[in-house]
Design a protein around this motif. Sequence first.
Motif, PDB file in Angstrom:
ATOM      1  N   ALA A  23      17.273  18.501   5.344  1.00 45.32           N
ATOM      2  CA  ALA A  23      16.852  18.313   6.736  1.00 45.32           C
ATOM      3  C   ALA A  23      15.405  17.863   6.732  1.00 45.32           C
ATOM      4  O   ALA A  23      14.592  18.390   6.000  1.00 45.32           O
ATOM      5  CB  ALA A  23      16.994  19.616   7.508  1.00 45.32           C
ATOM      6  N   GLN A  24      15.087  16.859   7.517  1.00 45.49           N
ATOM      7  CA  GLN A  24      13.715  16.383   7.612  1.00 45.49           C
ATOM      8  C   GLN A  24      12.839  17.475   8.219  1.00 45.49           C
ATOM      9  O   GLN A  24      13.325  18.310   8.974  1.00 45.49           O
ATOM     10  CB  GLN A  24      13.665  15.142   8.504  1.00 45.49           C
ATOM     11  CG  GLN A  24      13.308  13.878   7.762  1.00 45.49           C
ATOM     12  CD  GLN A  24      14.498  13.279   7.009  1.00 45.49           C
ATOM     13  OE1 GLN A  24      15.307  14.005   6.445  1.00 45.49           O
ATOM     14  NE2 GLN A  24      14.579  11.966   6.975  1.00 45.49           N
ATOM     15  N   ALA A  25      11.557  17.453   7.885  1.00 40.41           N
ATOM     16  CA  ALA A  25      10.658  18.507   8.354  1.00 40.41           C
ATOM     17  C   ALA A  25      10.537  18.502   9.878  1.00 40.41           C
ATOM     18  O   ALA A  25      10.511  19.540  10.516  1.00 40.41           O
ATOM     19  CB  ALA A  25       9.293  18.319   7.730  1.00 40.41           C
ATOM     20  N   HIS A  26      10.486  17.292  10.451  1.00 36.66           N
ATOM     21  CA  HIS A  26      10.247  17.235  11.892  1.00 36.66           C
ATOM     22  C   HIS A  26      11.551  17.289  12.673  1.00 36.66           C
ATOM     23  O   HIS A  26      12.442  16.483  12.494  1.00 36.66           O
ATOM     24  CB  HIS A  26       9.466  15.968  12.242  1.00 36.66           C
ATOM     25  CG  HIS A  26      10.022  14.748  11.587  1.00 36.66           C
ATOM     26  ND1 HIS A  26       9.943  14.532  10.235  1.00 36.66           N
ATOM     27  CD2 HIS A  26      10.711  13.700  12.097  1.00 36.66           C
ATOM     28  CE1 HIS A  26      10.533  13.393   9.932  1.00 36.66           C
ATOM     29  NE2 HIS A  26      11.018  12.865  11.045  1.00 36.66           N
ATOM     30  N   THR A  27      11.655  18.276  13.525  1.00 41.65           N
ATOM     31  CA  THR A  27      12.838  18.416  14.385  1.00 41.65           C
ATOM     32  C   THR A  27      12.351  18.166  15.812  1.00 41.65           C
ATOM     33  O   THR A  27      11.291  18.641  16.177  1.00 41.65           O
ATOM     34  CB  THR A  27      13.391  19.848  14.263  1.00 41.65           C
ATOM     35  OG1 THR A  27      13.482  20.152  12.876  1.00 41.65           O
ATOM     36  CG2 THR A  27      14.754  19.982  14.901  1.00 41.65           C
ATOM     37  N   PRO A  28      13.098  17.423  16.614  1.00 41.19           N
ATOM     38  CA  PRO A  28      12.594  17.127  17.952  1.00 41.19           C
ATOM     39  C   PRO A  28      12.588  18.379  18.815  1.00 41.19           C
ATOM     40  O   PRO A  28      13.484  19.195  18.722  1.00 41.19           O
ATOM     41  CB  PRO A  28      13.630  16.140  18.496  1.00 41.19           C
ATOM     42  CG  PRO A  28      14.863  16.461  17.742  1.00 41.19           C
ATOM     43  CD  PRO A  28      14.443  16.955  16.408  1.00 41.19           C
ATOM     44  N   VAL A  29      11.575  18.523  19.614  1.00 42.17           N
ATOM     45  CA  VAL A  29      11.475  19.700  20.469  1.00 42.17           C
ATOM     46  C   VAL A  29      12.151  19.399  21.796  1.00 42.17           C
ATOM     47  O   VAL A  29      12.883  20.199  22.347  1.00 42.17           O
ATOM     48  CB  VAL A  29       9.998  20.073  20.693  1.00 42.17           C
ATOM     49  CG1 VAL A  29       9.900  21.364  21.485  1.00 42.17           C
ATOM     50  CG2 VAL A  29       9.293  20.198  19.364  1.00 42.17           C
ATOM     51  N   VAL A  30      11.929  18.176  22.292  1.00 36.75           N
ATOM     52  CA  VAL A  30      12.497  17.838  23.589  1.00 36.75           C
ATOM     53  C   VAL A  30      13.382  16.600  23.429  1.00 36.75           C
ATOM     54  O   VAL A  30      13.029  15.667  22.735  1.00 36.75           O
ATOM     55  CB  VAL A  30      11.383  17.427  24.583  1.00 36.75           C
ATOM     56  CG1 VAL A  30      11.932  17.461  26.013  1.00 36.75           C
ATOM     57  CG2 VAL A  30      10.176  18.315  24.444  1.00 36.75           C
ATOM     58  N   ALA A  31      14.518  16.625  24.052  1.00 41.43           N
ATOM     59  CA  ALA A  31      15.339  15.426  24.128  1.00 41.43           C
ATOM     60  C   ALA A  31      15.440  15.081  25.606  1.00 41.43           C
ATOM     61  O   ALA A  31      15.658  15.958  26.424  1.00 41.43           O
ATOM     62  CB  ALA A  31      16.720  15.713  23.558  1.00 41.43           C
ATOM     63  N   ASP A  32      15.266  13.793  25.970  1.00 39.71           N
ATOM     64  CA  ASP A  32      15.293  13.527  27.399  1.00 39.71           C
ATOM     65  C   ASP A  32      16.733  13.589  27.910  1.00 39.71           C
ATOM     66  O   ASP A  32      17.676  13.642  27.154  1.00 39.71           O
ATOM     67  CB  ASP A  32      14.580  12.215  27.756  1.00 39.71           C
ATOM     68  CG  ASP A  32      15.251  11.024  27.154  1.00 39.71           C
ATOM     69  OD1 ASP A  32      16.320  10.664  27.634  1.00 39.71           O
ATOM     70  OD2 ASP A  32      14.688  10.483  26.172  1.00 39.71           O
ATOM     71  N   TYR A  33      16.872  13.603  29.241  1.00 40.67           N
ATOM     72  CA  TYR A  33      18.162  14.021  29.820  1.00 40.67           C
ATOM     73  C   TYR A  33      19.351  13.157  29.453  1.00 40.67           C
ATOM     74  O   TYR A  33      20.459  13.619  29.410  1.00 40.67           O
ATOM     75  CB  TYR A  33      18.047  14.161  31.344  1.00 40.67           C
ATOM     76  CG  TYR A  33      17.761  12.844  32.041  1.00 40.67           C
ATOM     77  CD1 TYR A  33      18.816  12.069  32.526  1.00 40.67           C
ATOM     78  CD2 TYR A  33      16.460  12.373  32.199  1.00 40.67           C
ATOM     79  CE1 TYR A  33      18.562  10.863  33.140  1.00 40.67           C
ATOM     80  CE2 TYR A  33      16.211  11.169  32.819  1.00 40.67           C
ATOM     81  CZ  TYR A  33      17.268  10.412  33.279  1.00 40.67           C
ATOM     82  OH  TYR A  33      17.033   9.218  33.872  1.00 40.67           O
ATOM     83  N   ASP A  34      19.119  11.849  29.178  1.00 42.52           N
ATOM     84  CA  ASP A  34      20.302  11.082  28.814  1.00 42.52           C
ATOM     85  C   ASP A  34      20.413  10.840  27.306  1.00 42.52           C
ATOM     86  O   ASP A  34      21.124   9.972  26.846  1.00 42.52           O
ATOM     87  CB  ASP A  34      20.420   9.777  29.621  1.00 42.52           C
ATOM     88  CG  ASP A  34      19.158   8.936  29.536  1.00 42.52           C
ATOM     89  OD1 ASP A  34      18.253   9.359  28.811  1.00 42.52           O
ATOM     90  OD2 ASP A  34      19.112   7.879  30.193  1.00 42.52           O
ATOM     91  N   SER A  35      19.716  11.658  26.530  1.00 40.43           N
ATOM     92  CA  SER A  35      19.900  11.607  25.080  1.00 40.43           C
ATOM     93  C   SER A  35      21.054  12.519  24.696  1.00 40.43           C
ATOM     94  O   SER A  35      21.338  13.478  25.386  1.00 40.43           O
ATOM     95  CB  SER A  35      18.657  12.116  24.364  1.00 40.43           C
ATOM     96  OG  SER A  35      17.589  11.253  24.619  1.00 40.43           O
ATOM     97  N   LYS A  36      21.694  12.172  23.562  1.00 37.53           N
ATOM     98  CA  LYS A  36      22.717  13.115  23.110  1.00 37.53           C
ATOM     99  C   LYS A  36      22.688  13.301  21.601  1.00 37.53           C
ATOM    100  O   LYS A  36      22.375  12.369  20.857  1.00 37.53           O
ATOM    101  CB  LYS A  36      24.100  12.702  23.597  1.00 37.53           C
ATOM    102  CG  LYS A  36      24.559  11.332  23.206  1.00 37.53           C
ATOM    103  CD  LYS A  36      26.027  11.163  23.625  1.00 37.53           C
ATOM    104  CE  LYS A  36      26.294   9.817  24.222  1.00 37.53           C
ATOM    105  NZ  LYS A  36      27.607   9.595  24.708  1.00 37.53           N
ATOM    106  N   PRO A  37      23.008  14.524  21.171  1.00 38.96           N
ATOM    107  CA  PRO A  37      23.074  14.796  19.742  1.00 38.96           C
ATOM    108  C   PRO A  37      24.383  14.248  19.165  1.00 38.96           C
ATOM    109  O   PRO A  37      25.432  14.387  19.792  1.00 38.96           O
ATOM    110  CB  PRO A  37      23.065  16.323  19.674  1.00 38.96           C
ATOM    111  CG  PRO A  37      23.598  16.785  20.987  1.00 38.96           C
ATOM    112  CD  PRO A  37      23.320  15.709  21.997  1.00 38.96           C
ATOM    113  N   ILE A  38      24.297  13.613  18.025  1.00 38.20           N
ATOM    114  CA  ILE A  38      25.510  13.051  17.404  1.00 38.20           C
ATOM    115  C   ILE A  38      25.520  13.247  15.888  1.00 38.20           C
ATOM    116  O   ILE A  38      24.469  13.450  15.265  1.00 38.20           O
ATOM    117  CB  ILE A  38      25.627  11.515  17.644  1.00 38.20           C
ATOM    118  CG1 ILE A  38      24.433  10.771  16.997  1.00 38.20           C
ATOM    119  CG2 ILE A  38      25.742  11.180  19.120  1.00 38.20           C
ATOM    120  CD1 ILE A  38      24.747   9.322  16.670  1.00 38.20           C
TER     121      ILE A  38
END
Length: 417
Positions: A23-38
């Motif tokens: 896993a990369q060190a940087h994990t996103p803290v915020v995802a904007d409302y129309d983003s989705k995890p895939i």
Amino acid sequence: MKVSLKSLILSSILGLLLTGLSAQAHTPVVADYDSKPIYADLRDLNALGIEVLAKDDISQVGYAIINPEMEARIQERAHQVGKCGGFEALAPSTGSFLADPIAGLRNLSLRVQKDQMYEMAPLKLASVPKSDVISAAISQLSEANLQASVQWLSSFPNRFNKGTTPNVHVEQMKQKIEQMLLGTNVPYTVSLIDHTSTKQKSIRVRFEGSSKPDEIIVIGAHLDSINQSWFGGGNAPGADDNASGSSNILDAMRVASQNPQPQRSIEFFWYAGEESGLLGSAEIAQSYKKANKNVIAVLQLDMTLFPGSGEMVLGSMTDFTSPWLRDYLKSMNSTYLNVQIVEDKCGYGCSDHASWYRQGYPTLMPFEATMKAMNSKIHTANDVITPQMSFKHSLVFSKIALVFAMDLANSDLKQLY
Ligand code: BES
Ligand code: ZN
């Protein structure tokens, strides 16, 4: 010879451990409302320069959070290389995977490593002996039944799980099944399964096993359909995707019901909401795992009608499937089918077998063609029966389902790791 094999396996384990999940060190803290995890094919994400948040080099799956612009680019590339959607959204129904996608990747990685170890093993035990009873049963399968049933299912305006009447075809299918099973000597139950992630219901038919009822052979297909095109009136006939697989397992069930009770239990599933993210199967597989059910093997039939690589040339997906069952298919082929089988990959969890594989159950997914030669009309109003479709080709898949029901459900074969 022995020593070198051992050291080969040992070095492979080491190699696998070293090159495994990261896993990369940087994990996103915020995802904007129309983003989705895939989850998507790592090579696609890399080629498109989309940031990969975690990856598994073994299964070649990457985790990313994408916006609509990235989604469009993934889809464009997927279409270019002959894939379907090209990624898998982590739908709320996949619960733990959404909450902890990295743990999901880790489990997948461990699973794939074990399967790779099996592939290196010298002994392959998954063989299918010839039986006169099964040969006779195979000759009872019917192309005409397939055609009638695909015709009937594709005449509903759609079978969409988010449509206004998501269960009309489900209720009618259940009635058809009940009619078909009148007069069988096999003890059975037919049930509708409610879901929390969709209003649509799945159908399950269980044939009770005579001597090993707790060992379950799953034979499944998704019954829902979708129209993803911008223009097209919204009809989703879904003849190939997936009235075809749904009809194969229906006809195999009919013939199996006219034969002696199997030793193991067989469960036939027509899943809900596959097109919206494997919804029905994800809930079912999770609940089976929770209840510690002993599912020996899972067959998924999704798209069997378009002979894009030639009549009697089948694809067999190698991702989210189990090597011993792919061997089993090859042996079944030399005993009963005599077709050509070409191994290929979806690159992501493209159908309901992935739901079961994620819960640790062995799976198999034969397919109508290779990915790049598959039917390009799916998910549109044009997924209908055309002269290019072949019921002769599709009949091979009814045979595969029937051999699962009559050979595997009467054997001792199982995954030993
Ligand atoms: N029948 C397709 C899956 C498929 C496509 C299998 C190409 C093999 C080759 C299935 O119904 C589907 O469309 N699946 C979705 C993914 C799902 C997670 C929503 C897809 O491929 O986009
Ligand atoms: Zn589809």
